[in-house]
Scaffold this motif. Structure first.
Motif, mmCIF file in Angstrom:
data_model
loop_
_atom_site.group_PDB
_atom_site.id
_atom_site.type_symbol
_atom_site.label_atom_id
_atom_site.label_comp_id
_atom_site.label_asym_id
_atom_site.label_seq_id
_atom_site.Cartn_x
_atom_site.Cartn_y
_atom_site.Cartn_z
ATOM 1 N N ASN A 99 0.824 -1.209 0.000
ATOM 2 C CA ASN A 99 0.000 0.000 0.000
ATOM 3 C C ASN A 99 0.856 1.256 0.000
ATOM 4 O OD1 ASN A 99 -2.972 -0.266 0.003
ATOM 5 N ND2 ASN A 99 -2.508 -1.750 1.606
ATOM 6 N N PHE A 100 2.019 1.201 0.604
ATOM 7 C CA PHE A 100 2.895 2.365 0.634
ATOM 8 C C PHE A 100 3.806 2.431 -0.588
ATOM 9 C CE2 PHE A 100 1.905 1.844 5.180
ATOM 10 C CZ PHE A 100 1.334 3.089 5.393
ATOM 11 N N ALA A 101 4.145 1.258 -1.164
ATOM 12 C CA ALA A 101 5.030 1.235 -2.332
ATOM 13 C C ALA A 101 4.272 1.550 -3.615
ATOM 14 C CB ALA A 101 5.706 -0.124 -2.454
ATOM 15 N N GLY A 102 3.044 1.108 -3.701
ATOM 16 C CA GLY A 102 2.253 1.318 -4.911
ATOM 17 C C GLY A 102 1.162 2.342 -4.677
ATOM 18 N N GLU A 103 0.049 2.096 -5.305
ATOM 19 C CA GLU A 103 -1.101 2.987 -5.163
ATOM 20 C C GLU A 103 -1.764 2.740 -3.813
ATOM 21 O OE1 GLU A 103 -5.488 3.417 -7.180
ATOM 22 O OE2 GLU A 103 -3.810 2.819 -8.459
ATOM 23 N N MET A 104 -1.981 3.812 -3.045
ATOM 24 C CA MET A 104 -2.566 3.696 -1.710
ATOM 25 C C MET A 104 -4.060 3.396 -1.816
ATOM 26 S SD MET A 104 -2.325 3.835 1.599
ATOM 27 C CE MET A 104 -0.866 4.689 2.121
ATOM 28 N N ASN A 105 -4.450 2.291 -1.215
ATOM 29 C CA ASN A 105 -5.856 1.917 -1.127
ATOM 30 C C ASN A 105 -6.165 1.805 0.360
ATOM 31 O OD1 ASN A 105 -8.382 0.729 -1.117
ATOM 32 N ND2 ASN A 105 -7.935 -0.560 -2.891
ATOM 33 N N SER A 106 -6.844 2.802 0.906
ATOM 34 C CA SER A 106 -7.040 2.856 2.357
ATOM 35 C C SER A 106 -7.878 1.695 2.874
ATOM 36 C CB SER A 106 -7.663 4.189 2.763
ATOM 37 O OG SER A 106 -8.911 4.357 2.137
ATOM 38 N N ASN A 107 -8.833 1.212 2.095
ATOM 39 C CA ASN A 107 -9.643 0.067 2.538
ATOM 40 C C ASN A 107 -8.787 -1.183 2.708
ATOM 41 O OD1 ASN A 107 -11.976 1.578 2.577
ATOM 42 N ND2 ASN A 107 -12.568 0.997 0.497
ATOM 43 N N ASN A 108 -7.916 -1.444 1.742
ATOM 44 C CA ASN A 108 -7.035 -2.605 1.834
ATOM 45 C C ASN A 108 -6.036 -2.447 2.979
ATOM 46 O OD1 ASN A 108 -8.269 -3.849 -0.300
ATOM 47 N ND2 ASN A 108 -6.697 -3.300 -1.793
ATOM 48 N N LEU A 109 -5.563 -1.223 3.179
ATOM 49 C CA LEU A 109 -4.611 -0.975 4.266
ATOM 50 C C LEU A 109 -5.260 -1.225 5.622
ATOM 51 C CD1 LEU A 109 -1.851 0.042 5.234
ATOM 52 C CD2 LEU A 109 -2.793 2.351 5.174
ATOM 53 N N ILE A 110 -6.461 -0.721 5.819
ATOM 54 C CA ILE A 110 -7.164 -0.913 7.094
ATOM 55 C C ILE A 110 -7.475 -2.392 7.312
ATOM 56 C CG2 ILE A 110 -9.330 -0.437 8.300
ATOM 57 C CD1 ILE A 110 -9.203 2.376 7.015
ATOM 58 N N LEU A 111 -7.912 -3.071 6.266
ATOM 59 C CA LEU A 111 -8.217 -4.496 6.366
ATOM 60 C C LEU A 111 -6.968 -5.302 6.719
ATOM 61 C CD1 LEU A 111 -10.659 -6.350 5.996
ATOM 62 C CD2 LEU A 111 -9.968 -6.637 3.630
ATOM 63 N N ALA A 112 -5.830 -4.976 6.096
ATOM 64 C CA ALA A 112 -4.578 -5.677 6.385
ATOM 65 C C ALA A 112 -4.107 -5.393 7.810
ATOM 66 C CB ALA A 112 -3.510 -5.279 5.379
ATOM 67 N N LEU A 113 -4.262 -4.149 8.269
ATOM 68 C CA LEU A 113 -3.849 -3.810 9.634
ATOM 69 C C LEU A 113 -4.705 -4.526 10.676
ATOM 70 C CD1 LEU A 113 -3.110 0.009 9.309
ATOM 71 C CD2 LEU A 113 -1.481 -1.786 9.918
ATOM 72 N N ILE A 114 -6.012 -4.533 10.469
ATOM 73 C CA ILE A 114 -6.903 -5.223 11.408
ATOM 74 C C ILE A 114 -6.583 -6.714 11.438
ATOM 75 C CG2 ILE A 114 -9.307 -5.931 11.790
ATOM 76 C CD1 ILE A 114 -10.109 -3.120 10.790
ATOM 77 N N THR A 115 -6.379 -7.306 10.276
ATOM 78 C CA THR A 115 -6.057 -8.730 10.197
ATOM 79 C C THR A 115 -4.723 -9.013 10.879
ATOM 80 O OG1 THR A 115 -7.245 -8.831 8.100
ATOM 81 C CG2 THR A 115 -5.841 -10.699 8.640
ATOM 82 N N LEU A 116 -3.746 -8.133 10.700
ATOM 83 C CA LEU A 116 -2.443 -8.300 11.343
ATOM 84 C C LEU A 116 -2.577 -8.244 12.863
ATOM 85 C CD1 LEU A 116 0.661 -8.514 10.922
ATOM 86 C CD2 LEU A 116 0.708 -6.038 11.084
ATOM 87 N N PHE A 117 -3.356 -7.301 13.381
ATOM 88 C CA PHE A 117 -3.526 -7.191 14.831
ATOM 89 C C PHE A 117 -4.286 -8.384 15.406
ATOM 90 C CE2 PHE A 117 -3.058 -2.429 14.176
ATOM 91 C CZ PHE A 117 -1.738 -2.433 14.596
ATOM 92 N N VAL A 118 -5.296 -8.863 14.692
ATOM 93 C CA VAL A 118 -6.034 -10.037 15.169
ATOM 94 C C VAL A 118 -5.124 -11.271 15.132
ATOM 95 C CG1 VAL A 118 -7.994 -11.563 14.685
ATOM 96 C CG2 VAL A 118 -8.291 -9.095 14.564
ATOM 97 N N CYS A 119 -4.310 -11.386 14.096
ATOM 98 C CA CYS A 119 -3.366 -12.505 14.029
ATOM 99 C C CYS A 119 -2.335 -12.425 15.157
ATOM 100 C CB CYS A 119 -2.650 -12.526 12.676
ATOM 101 S SG CYS A 119 -3.631 -13.223 11.349
ATOM 102 N N ALA A 120 -1.860 -11.222 15.449
ATOM 103 C CA ALA A 120 -0.901 -11.053 16.546
ATOM 104 C C ALA A 120 -1.535 -11.464 17.878
ATOM 105 C CB ALA A 120 -0.413 -9.609 16.602
ATOM 106 N N PHE A 121 -2.807 -11.116 18.068
ATOM 107 C CA PHE A 121 -3.498 -11.523 19.288
ATOM 108 C C PHE A 121 -3.562 -13.040 19.397
ATOM 109 C CE2 PHE A 121 -7.496 -12.930 21.209
ATOM 110 C CZ PHE A 121 -7.286 -12.505 22.513
#
Length: 140
Positions: A99-121
């Motif tokens: 998302n930071f290297a290419g075209e920023m898609n905020s929906n995909n970024l938020i979805l990836a962050l939420i998934t990362l935090f749930v996986c970390a939990f």
């Protein structure tokens, strides 16, 4: 190893149905994403355009879909949950980086962050009492 046993004992003593449902939902979400990536490889290739010229780009493309597919199943059933989540971390970190290297898609970024935090939990929490891991451990 003692740390994992301690975490498992704590998680089994504090297991709640909503947490197990969250784990199952995470597994189903990753499974569906894996099916989506397998069915629509053109979309997956578009996502990887920013890193297309890097070494191992094709290996990454062939890793993402099966890792989501198989990892999602394992997480949903609570079988080898921590190992399946460890396999998801490079994909999720890559999804955030793309998302930071290419075209920023905020929906995909938020979805990836939420998934990362749930996986970390769930990496710390484990699969819980209502899982295949717990069932097989009790059968010994």
């Amino acid at each position: 190893m003692d740390t994992i046993k301690t975490l498992n004992k704590w998680a089994n003593a504090h297991t709640y149905i909503p947490l197990d449902l969250l784990r199952v939902a995470l597994g189903v979400f990753l499974f569906i994403k894996g099916i989506n990536f397998m069915a629509n490889t053109e979309m997956l290739m578009q996502l990887f355009e920013p890193i297309q010229n890097m070494a191992g780009g094709m290996i990454v493309v062939h890793y993402v879909a099966p890792a989501h597919f198989i990892g999602g199943l394992l997480i949903a059933f609570g079988l080898l949950t921590r190992w399946a989540i460890i396999a998801q971390f490079p994909i999720l970190i890559g999804a955030i980086a793309i998302n930071f290297a290419g075209e920023m898609n905020s929906n995909n970024l938020i979805l990836a962050l939420i998934t990362l935090f749930v996986c970390a939990f769930f990496l710390l929490y484990g699969s819980g009492k209502h899982s295949a891991d717990y069932y097989f451990k009790m059968q010994q």
